[in-house]
Design an enzyme around this catalytic site. Structure first.
Site, short mmCIF file in Angstrom:
data_model
loop_
_atom_site.label_atom_id
_atom_site.label_comp_id
_atom_site.label_asym_id
_atom_site.label_seq_id
_atom_site.Cartn_x
_atom_site.Cartn_y
_atom_site.Cartn_z
N THR A 76 76.60 61.40 27.93
CA THR A 76 77.85 61.27 27.16
C THR A 76 77.78 62.16 25.92
O THR A 76 78.70 62.93 25.63
CB THR A 76 78.09 59.80 26.73
OG1 THR A 76 78.23 59.01 27.91
CG2 THR A 76 79.32 59.65 25.87
N ASN A 155 80.21 60.63 40.26
CA ASN A 155 79.55 59.32 40.20
C ASN A 155 80.20 58.27 41.08
O ASN A 155 79.57 57.30 41.47
CB ASN A 155 79.50 58.82 38.75
CG ASN A 155 80.83 58.94 38.04
OD1 ASN A 155 81.43 60.00 38.01
ND2 ASN A 155 81.30 57.85 37.50
N HIS A 205 68.50 58.00 32.74
CA HIS A 205 68.52 56.66 33.34
C HIS A 205 69.10 56.60 34.75
O HIS A 205 69.10 55.55 35.38
CB HIS A 205 69.20 55.64 32.41
CG HIS A 205 70.68 55.74 32.28
ND1 HIS A 205 71.52 54.83 32.87
CD2 HIS A 205 71.47 56.61 31.61
CE1 HIS A 205 72.77 55.13 32.54
NE2 HIS A 205 72.76 56.22 31.80
N THR A 241 66.23 62.43 13.99
CA THR A 241 64.86 62.40 14.52
C THR A 241 64.88 62.20 16.02
O THR A 241 65.55 61.29 16.53
CB THR A 241 64.07 61.25 13.84
OG1 THR A 241 64.16 61.44 12.43
CG2 THR A 241 62.63 61.22 14.29
N CYS A 331 82.70 52.31 34.02
CA CYS A 331 83.66 52.28 32.93
C CYS A 331 84.99 51.74 33.39
O CYS A 331 85.68 51.04 32.66
CB CYS A 331 83.84 53.68 32.37
SG CYS A 331 82.28 54.50 32.15
C1 LIG Z 1 78.64 61.81 35.90
C2 LIG Z 1 78.25 61.09 34.66
N1 LIG Z 1 78.40 61.68 33.48
C3 LIG Z 1 78.05 61.09 32.34
C4 LIG Z 1 77.53 59.81 32.34
C5 LIG Z 1 77.15 59.18 31.04
O1 LIG Z 1 75.76 59.20 30.88
P1 LIG Z 1 75.02 58.37 29.74
O2 LIG Z 1 75.04 56.96 30.19
O3 LIG Z 1 73.65 58.96 29.70
O4 LIG Z 1 75.75 58.61 28.47
C6 LIG Z 1 77.36 59.15 33.55
C7 LIG Z 1 76.83 57.77 33.61
O5 LIG Z 1 77.52 56.81 33.61
C8 LIG Z 1 77.73 59.79 34.75
O6 LIG Z 1 77.61 59.20 35.94
#
Ligand SMILES: Cc1ncc(COP(=O)(O)O)c(C=O)c1O
Length: 414
Positions: A76, A155, A205, A241, A331
């Site tokens: 993000t 995703n 993650h 940091t 989301c």
């Molecule tokens: C394609 C995609 N972009 C961005 C993100 C956001 O990643 P993060 O949880 O590391 O901010 C996700 C995860 O939900 C994702 O699947």
């Protein structure tokens, strides 16, 4: 004698379990080598060395130079730094393009830019499997297009874009290409130079690393305006940091994922394909996105619509049965608005609402698949027995109870 109920975690697209080897690698950086990489004493120097090693490792894994890798708090943040950073540095280039199936961490950034009057935003077109239509890119690119942002692996429906031709078309017009690689990193071979992207976002993650850490690749000599002010960490682009233990975890998890990819991903695909085949025995289902196991589909991703019922209801039933999945993306799963990804590939609102995403990882087993099939079939049958919208032809194939229930409901409605 009581037996523990089986839990099948099939939501690896949302997050994954951190591998023991990764935790082991991270631990001493909490307890022994906890210095700040900016400090000039021994512990600080040790932390700085650790950062350099991690940066080199991550850079090597994505085909970049260490100086092109910036550590962040996740995909993000990487997406925000990339797109906002470009927009702030190039106020005169007003036009931006995105695919219609972007993650909220790209989509909402550009929607806000547009709302605040900074850019003119246009969406590209995708086909029924979510693949970008290159002609729509050629048609929409303009001389003042600043950037195009395309999600590498979607995703929700698992579509993997072929970024190379997209990059070539963008560059012919002088536009930059940013790719969100959060879902592809560690699952498919990935080399930023071969893909031709100018910027790319990653996180840990989704590949059995810790949450809250990621990276942004920025092609050499490409400048961005930083979003935060502070000390000059990460070449001044991302002050604050660095989270050294998490960065160590990112590098280790990515190293393991890439090391094991050729062995692990075919197994993940095999289980996913089996799950898809067995779930397709349930009447009135439809698989969304490219063919499972094909080069355009993320290994482990299965998105399926169970017609005439709500995805949220299936998700809750599966939750009680010890099968953890998601409906749409994490989301959108808390809102009633249908997933923009599913509607972009042509699903009706009710089809999008009936969709469930199963995402498998290297840690899933045959038992998980068996359990998911049984629980899903039960959930779907029970929920369909309660709906009045199911076609008569289908209800005949349901259990006797379901058929009687449906007819009674229908008579009442008539
Ligand atoms: C394609 C995609 N972009 C961005 C993100 C956001 O990643 P993060 O949880 O590391 O901010 C996700 C995860 O939900 C994702 O699947």
């Amino acid at each position: 004698m009581s037996t523990t109920p089986h839990i099948a975690y099939l939501d690896n697209g949302d997050s994954t379990q951190v591998l023991p080897e990764v935790i082991e690698e991270m631990l001493p950086h909490f307890t022994e080598w906890y210095g700040n990489p900016a400090s000039l004493h021994q512990l600080g120097l040790r932390a700085e060395e650790t950062l350099d090693e991690a940066r080199e490792k991550v850079a090597g894994l994505i085909g970049a130079k260490p100086a092109e890798v910036f550590f962040t708090s996740g995909a993000t943040e990487s997406n925000n730094i990339a797109l906002e950073g470009l927009r702030r540095l190039h106020p005169k280039k007003k036009h931006v393009l995105i695919s219609p199936i972007e993650h909220a961490s790209v989509r909402n950034v550009v929607l806000r830019m547009e709302k605040e009057g900074f850019v003119e935003l246009e969406e590209l077109s995708v086909d029924g499997e979510g693949l970008l239509i290159l002609d729509s890119l050629r048609e929409k690119l303009r001389d003042d297009t600043l950037f195009v942002s395309v999600i590498h692996g979607n995703n929700e429906i698992g579509t993997i874009q072929d970024l190379r031709p997209i990059a070539e078309i963008c560059h012919e017009k002088g536009a930059l290409l940013h790719a969100d690689c959060a879902q592809t990193f560690g699952k498919i071979p990935l080399n930023v130079k071969d893909l031709g992207v100018d910027l790319a976002s990653f996180n840990a993650h989704k590949l059995h690393g810790p949450k809250g850490v990621g990276a942004l690749y920025v092609r050499k000599r490409l400048k961005l305006r930083r979003l935060f002010e502070g000390p000059p960490q990460e070449q001044g682009l991302r002050p604050g940091t660095e989270n050294v233990p998490a960065i160590v975890g990112l590098a280790k998890a990515a190293e393991i994922a890439v090391r094991d990819m050729d062995e692990v991903m075919p197994q993940v695909n095999e289980l996913t394909k089996q799950l898809a085949d067995r779930l397709q025995e349930i009447p009135h289902v439809q698989i969304n996105g490219p063919e499972i196991g094909s080069k355009n589909r993320l290994p482990g991703n299965l998105n399926i619509t169970f017609k005439y019922i709500e995805g949220e209801a299936i998700l809750m039933s599966l939750n009680y049965g010890g099968v953890y999945v998601s409906s749409g993306s994490a989301c959108s799963s808390r809102s009633l608005v249908p997933s923009h990804v599913l509607t972009s590939i042509g699903l009706l609102h009710e089809e999008a609402h009936g969709s469930i995403r199963y995402t498998l990882s290297r840690l899933n087993t045959q038992e998980d698949v068996d359990h998911a099939v049984v629980e899903t079939a039960k959930a779907v049958e029970r929920l369909r027995a309660m709906t009045a919208f199911i076609p008569e032809e289908h209800s005949k194939r349901e259990s006797e109870h379901a058929t009687t229930f449906y007819k009674q409901r229908k008579e009442k409605l008539d």
